[in-house]
Design an enzyme around this catalytic site. Structure first.
Site, PDB file in Angstrom:
ATOM      1  N   ASP A  94     -66.797 -25.085 -37.174  1.00  0.00           N
ATOM      2  CA  ASP A  94     -65.791 -24.356 -37.931  1.00  0.00           C
ATOM      3  C   ASP A  94     -65.318 -23.202 -37.047  1.00  0.00           C
ATOM      4  O   ASP A  94     -66.035 -22.765 -36.151  1.00  0.00           O
ATOM      5  CB  ASP A  94     -66.444 -23.851 -39.228  1.00  0.00           C
ATOM      6  CG  ASP A  94     -65.415 -23.296 -40.190  1.00  0.00           C
ATOM      7  OD1 ASP A  94     -64.214 -23.351 -39.859  1.00  0.00           O
ATOM      8  OD2 ASP A  94     -65.817 -22.808 -41.259  1.00  0.00           O
ATOM      9  N   ASP A 267     -67.792 -31.820 -45.596  1.00  0.00           N
ATOM     10  CA  ASP A 267     -69.004 -31.047 -45.352  1.00  0.00           C
ATOM     11  C   ASP A 267     -69.248 -30.202 -46.588  1.00  0.00           C
ATOM     12  O   ASP A 267     -68.302 -29.848 -47.296  1.00  0.00           O
ATOM     13  CB  ASP A 267     -68.850 -30.101 -44.153  1.00  0.00           C
ATOM     14  CG  ASP A 267     -68.043 -28.864 -44.527  1.00  0.00           C
ATOM     15  OD1 ASP A 267     -66.814 -28.978 -44.655  1.00  0.00           O
ATOM     16  OD2 ASP A 267     -68.653 -27.789 -44.747  1.00  0.00           O
ATOM     17  N   CYS A 305     -83.221 -45.188 -54.434  1.00  0.00           N
ATOM     18  CA  CYS A 305     -83.171 -44.536 -53.121  1.00  0.00           C
ATOM     19  C   CYS A 305     -84.361 -44.944 -52.276  1.00  0.00           C
ATOM     20  O   CYS A 305     -85.465 -45.117 -52.778  1.00  0.00           O
ATOM     21  CB  CYS A 305     -83.160 -43.023 -53.314  1.00  0.00           C
ATOM     22  SG  CYS A 305     -83.102 -42.101 -51.767  1.00  0.00           S
ATOM     23  N   CYS A 307     -85.280 -43.125 -49.405  1.00  0.00           N
ATOM     24  CA  CYS A 307     -85.593 -42.041 -48.475  1.00  0.00           C
ATOM     25  C   CYS A 307     -87.094 -41.778 -48.478  1.00  0.00           C
ATOM     26  O   CYS A 307     -87.824 -42.255 -49.345  1.00  0.00           O
ATOM     27  CB  CYS A 307     -84.821 -40.772 -48.842  1.00  0.00           C
ATOM     28  SG  CYS A 307     -85.549 -39.817 -50.183  1.00  0.00           S
ATOM     29  N   CYS A 310     -88.426 -40.272 -51.814  1.00  0.00           N
ATOM     30  CA  CYS A 310     -88.511 -41.211 -52.931  1.00  0.00           C
ATOM     31  C   CYS A 310     -89.589 -42.268 -52.699  1.00  0.00           C
ATOM     32  O   CYS A 310     -90.184 -42.764 -53.647  1.00  0.00           O
ATOM     33  CB  CYS A 310     -87.153 -41.870 -53.179  1.00  0.00           C
ATOM     34  SG  CYS A 310     -85.952 -40.711 -53.853  1.00  0.00           S
ATOM     35  N   HIS A 336     -83.985 -35.734 -49.647  1.00  0.00           N
ATOM     36  CA  HIS A 336     -83.423 -36.759 -50.531  1.00  0.00           C
ATOM     37  C   HIS A 336     -81.913 -36.562 -50.704  1.00  0.00           C
ATOM     38  O   HIS A 336     -81.137 -37.516 -50.627  1.00  0.00           O
ATOM     39  CB  HIS A 336     -84.104 -36.769 -51.902  1.00  0.00           C
ATOM     40  CG  HIS A 336     -83.289 -37.488 -52.923  1.00  0.00           C
ATOM     41  ND1 HIS A 336     -83.286 -38.863 -53.029  1.00  0.00           N
ATOM     42  CD2 HIS A 336     -82.367 -37.035 -53.816  1.00  0.00           C
ATOM     43  CE1 HIS A 336     -82.404 -39.224 -53.957  1.00  0.00           C
ATOM     44  NE2 HIS A 336     -81.844 -38.136 -54.453  1.00  0.00           N
TER      45      HIS A 336
END
Ligand SMILES: [Zn+2]
Length: 677
Positions: A94, A267, A305, A307, A310, A336
C-alpha cells in the site's frame, strides 16, 4: 504493455464475476484472490509457513508502517521484504495514503505532499508520490500502489472532488517516479460515495497506463449497499485486460458481492482481527466462540474445512483458549480464518470457470452472513420454532448478545441493561457504589434494608445475595424486590445458560413463596408484587435503593415529579441512598425539585455518568456537615447547563406551573448551606 500480463480466463453467465491469472516477479496469481494483510511484514499471530499453506499468493504490506519501522535502509540491506521475511511469493505494498487518512494525529495535505507526525517518535514525516514510490522500490514489492488522498466515503461533495483531483495529479507523478522499475504499479479510483465522481475518476485513472486498477476509499463509513453500488459503477468502466483490486474489503459476504461485480483482488484485516476476538468465518456462517454454547461442543468449528485447526481441535478447546485469553486461541482461529478466505476464493474461481456461478452466488449470500453460532444459522429459525424455544413470555422476549441473555420489553422495544453485561452493571453501579459489603460489616442491630425497584431478571438482587453470601458480615440483609410483572424473571429462569446468575435456589424460592431466606448467611429476600408507587408504603424503610426499572418510555409513572415527591416524603425521616442508571437532565431536575440531594454516579460502558440520590438525612449530619463519602454533588456548572437545556422539565409537570424550577434553583446543594432537616 502491462508488467503483469493479465489473462482473462472466463466471465460468468448472468454476472460480471470473472476468473483470470497474472504473473508477478515471483509467482503466478490466480484470480479472484485474497491477500492476507501483513502490515508489519507479518500476518498477525500467524507463522509464515501457515500463511504459505493457506495458498496465499500475494501478501499485503503497508509502506507507511514499514518506512517508519524498521526503515527502508533495513530492506535495502536484506534485499527487500522478500529477503527480510523470507517470503517466496508476491508482495503488494500500500502507498501510505490510507494510513495517513486513518491513523490518529495531525496531518496536512498540500499539492506537493502529505505531512504527518510519526506515530513512532512524533517527528514530522513528508510523504509525496515520489517518496512513496521510492520507499516501495526499496521495500521491493511486486505490486506498488500510487499515493492517493483518501477521504471518508461520507464527506461532502466538494471535499470528495478536491481529493479525487489531487489523487489524479499524484497518480501521474507516481507513474513518472516508477520509471523503468520492473515492479508493477496500480492506480486508484477515488470519489467517495458519489456515483458521478466515481465515474469521472475511473475514466481519468484508466487513461493512465497502470498495470492494474484499484478502488480506494470504500469500507470507510458507508453502508454495504453504497459500497456495492460504487463498486459496480467503477468495474463497468475499468478495462477488462487489467486486474481490479477493491482495497480493504471485507467480510466473506462482501467478497462474494464484489466478485459478482467483477473485482479480482482483495485485502482485509478481518480474518485475523476477528480471530483475536474469538470470531470464526465458516461455511455455516459466522461463529462467535465467546458464546457459552460452545463450552462443551465436540467437533471442528467448520466441518467442511481441512485446515490444521479444524483437523486438530474441537470447538470446546477453542472456546476455552479464548476464554483464558491464551494467544494460541487467536493464532488457531486466525489460521482457520485465513484458510477459509483462501478456500472461498478458490471455490468462487471454480464456479466461474465451470460457469455455474449464479446458483452458487445465490446459495452463499445469506449463508456467509448468517450469525448463529451453533448448528443451524439463526435466520433459518422460523417463528414457530422460536415459540418452541420458549424465547417469549407475555410482553417479554429473550435476546442473546455475546453469550449473555437480555430481556426485551416488546411493546416499547426497550432492553434491560441494553449496553452492558447485566452482571457487570449490577456489581459496578449498585453493589460497589452503595458500599453494600462495607455496610454489612457494620455492627448494627437492625438489618440493612435494600430496596430493589424493578426486579426484572433479578440481576441486581442476585448480585446483592451473592455479595452477602461471600461476606462474613455481622449485619443481616433484608432485600425487598418490587415488580409488577414477573414474566421477565420467569422467562429468564427458563434459560439458565444465558442467565447464569439465576443458577441458585433463591429466585425459584422467591417466585413460589414471595420470600426466600438463607439463615446462615443472614439474608431475607421479600417480593412485593404490584406497582411500586403503591407497594412502597408497605415495605420497611430502606437504607439503600437500587432504582432500576424500565425507563420513562416504558414505565413513565415511576419517573414523574409527583412520584419522586411522594418518595421523598416517605423517606424524609431516614437516611437513604438511591442509585440509578440514568443521568438525564429532567430526571435529575425532578429529584432536586422533590428535595433530594443529587450527586454524580460512576459511568458504565458507554454511559459517561449515572446518578446517586441522597435523602437530606443521608447528605447532611446533625452538625450541618456534608456526608458525601467522596461523592460529587451536582454544582453550579450542572445548574447552568440545566437552565440552557430544552429537556429540563420533569415528567408530568405543568408548563404553566414553574414553581418546581424555583425549588431547584434554591436547593441547598447549590447554595452551599447544608441544614440537617
Ligand atoms: Zn478450518
Amino acid at each position: 504493455m502491462s508488467r503483469l500480463k493479465f489473462q482473462l480466463e472466463a466471465t460468468a453467465s448472468g454476472s460480471r464475476a470473472r476468473a483470470g491469472r497474472f504473473t508477478t516477479l515471483h509467482n503466478e496469481v490466480l484470480t479472484p484472490t485474497f491477500m492476507p494483510v501483513g502490515t508489519h511484514a507479518a500476518v498477525r499471530a500467524q507463522r509464515r509457513e501457515d500463511v504459505l499453506a493457506s495458498g496465499a499468493a500475494v501478501l499485503l504490506a503497508n509502506t507507511y508502517h514499514l518506512m517508519l519501522r524498521p526503515g527502508v535502509e533495513i530492506f535495502e540491506k536484506f534485499g527487500g521484504i522478500h529477503g527480510f521475511m523470507n517470503w517466496p511469493r508476491s508482495v503488494l505494498t500500500d502507498s501510505g495514503g490510507f494510513q495517513i487518512f486513518s491513523l490518529p494525529g495531525s496531518r496536512s495535505v498540500t499539492e506537493e505532499c502529505a505531512e504527518f507526525k510519526s506515530y513512532v517518535d512524533q517527528t514530522l514525516v513528508r510523504l509525496s508520490p515520489e517518496s512513496s514510490i521510492a520507499a516501495q522500490r526499496a521495500i521491493g514489492s511486486d505490486i506498488m500502489m500510487v499515493l492517493d488522498q483518501c477521504v471518508a466515503s461520507t464527506v461532502e461533495r466538494n471535499v470528495a472532488e478536491r481529493a479525487m483531483e489531487l489523487t489524479h495529479r499524484w497518480a501521474l507523478r507516481s507513474l513518472a517516479a516508477r520509471g523503468d522499475s520492473p515492479q508493477a504499479l496500480f492506480g486508484i479510483v477515488q470519489g467517495a460515495s458519489y456515483a458521478d465522481l466515481r465515474a469521472v475518476s475511473a475514466r481519468a485513472i484508466t487513461d493512465m497506463p497502470f498495470d492494474g486498477y484499484a478502488i480506494g476509499g470504500l469500507a470507510v463509513g458507508e453502508g454495504s449497499g453504497v459500497r456495492e453500488d460504487c463498486t459496480g459503477i467503477v468495474t463497468e468502466l475499468l478495462p477488462p485486460d487489467r486486474p481490479r483490486y477493491l482495497m480493504g474489503v471485507g467480510t466473506t459476504r462482501d467478497l462474494l458481492e464484489a466478485v459478482h461485480r467483477g473485482v479480482d483482488m482483495f485485502d482485509c484485516i478481518l480474518p485475523t482481527a476477528l480471530a483475536k476476538q474469538g470470531v470464526a468465518f465458516t461455511s455455516l456462517g459466522r461463529r462467535d466462540l465467546r458464546r457459552a454454547a460452545y463450552r462443551d461442543k465436540d467437533g471442528p468449528i467448520d466441518p467442511a474445512c481441512n485446515c490444521a485447526t479444524c483437523k486438530t481441535h474441537s470447538m470446546a478447546y477453542l472456546f476455552h483458549l479464548n476464554k483464558v485469553q491464551e494467544p494460541q486461541g487467536w493464532q488457531l482461529l486466525g489460521l482457520h480464518n485465513v484458510h477459509f478466505y483462501m478456500q472461498l476464493m478458490r471455490t468462487m474461481r471454480e464456479h466461474i470457470l465451470a460457469d455455474d456461478w449464479l446458483p452458487f452466488y445465490r446459495s452463499q449470500r445469506d449463508l456467509l452472513d448468517a450469525r448463529d453460532s451453533y448448528g443451524a444459522p439463526v435466520r433459518h429459525v422460523t417463528k414457530a420454532q422460536r415459540q418452541k424455544l420458549k424465547l417469549k413470555l407475555g410482553r417479554y422476549e429473550v435476546i442473546i448478545r455475546d453469550g449473555t441473555g437480555h430481556i426485551r420489553e416488546m411493546t416499547s422495544g426497550e432492553v434491560m441493561h441494553s449496553v452492558n453485561d447485566p452482571a457487570e452493571e449490577a456489581r459496578s453501579l449498585y453493589i460497589e457504589q452503595s458500599r453494600l459489603v462495607e455496610h454489612l460489616t457494620e455492627p448494627a442491630a437492625a438489618p440493612l434494608v435494600v430496596w430493589d425497584v424493578g426486579l426484572g431478571a433479578a440481576s441486581n438482587a442476585m448480585a446483592a445475595i451473592q455479595a452477602v453470601e461471600s461476606t462474613r458480615g455481622r449485619r443481616r440483609l433484608t432485600l425487598v424486590s418490587f415488580e409488577n410483572d414477573l414474566d421477565s424473571l420467569k422467562l429468564a429462569l427458563r434459560h439458565p445458560a444465558w442467565f447464569k446468575h439465576l443458577r441458585h435456589a433463591a429466585p425459584r424460592g422467591l417466585l413460589a413463596e414471595n420470600r426466600w431466606s438463607n439463615a446462615a448467611a443472614g439474608v431475607d429476600w421479600l417480593l412485593l408484587r404490584g406497582d411500586f408507587n403503591a407497594t412502597k408504603f408497605t415495605a420497611p424503610l430502606p437504607d439503600v435503593i437500587f432504582f432500576d426499572p424500565f425507563s420513562f418510555k416504558t414505565d413513565g409513572a415511576l419517573w414523574t415529579l409527583a412520584a419522586f415527591r411522594e418518595l421523598a416524603d416517605l423517606l424524609s425521616v431516614t437516611a437513604a441512598e438511591l442509585f440509578t442508571y440514568t443521568y438525564s437532565t429532567s430526571v435529575r431536575a425532578a429529584l432536586l425539585a422533590a428535595g433530594f440531594y443529587v450527586a454524580r454516579g460512576r459511568g458504565t460502558g458507554p454511559k459517561a455518568e449515572t446518578t446517586i440520590v441522597l435523602t437530606p438525612r443521608a447528605a447532611v449530619d446533625a452538625d450541618g456537615r456534608e456526608l458525601l463519602h467522596g461523592r460529587e454533588l451536582l454544582g453550579e456548572e450542572w445548574l447552568a447547563k440545566w437552565q440552557r437545556s430544552d429537556a429540563r422539565a420533569p415528567l408530568g409537570t405543568d408548563a404553566n406551573d414553574a414553581s418546581w424550577q424555583q425549588v431547584v434553583r434554591a436547593h441547598p446543594q447549590f447554595q452551599k448551606r447544608f441544614v440537617y432537616p
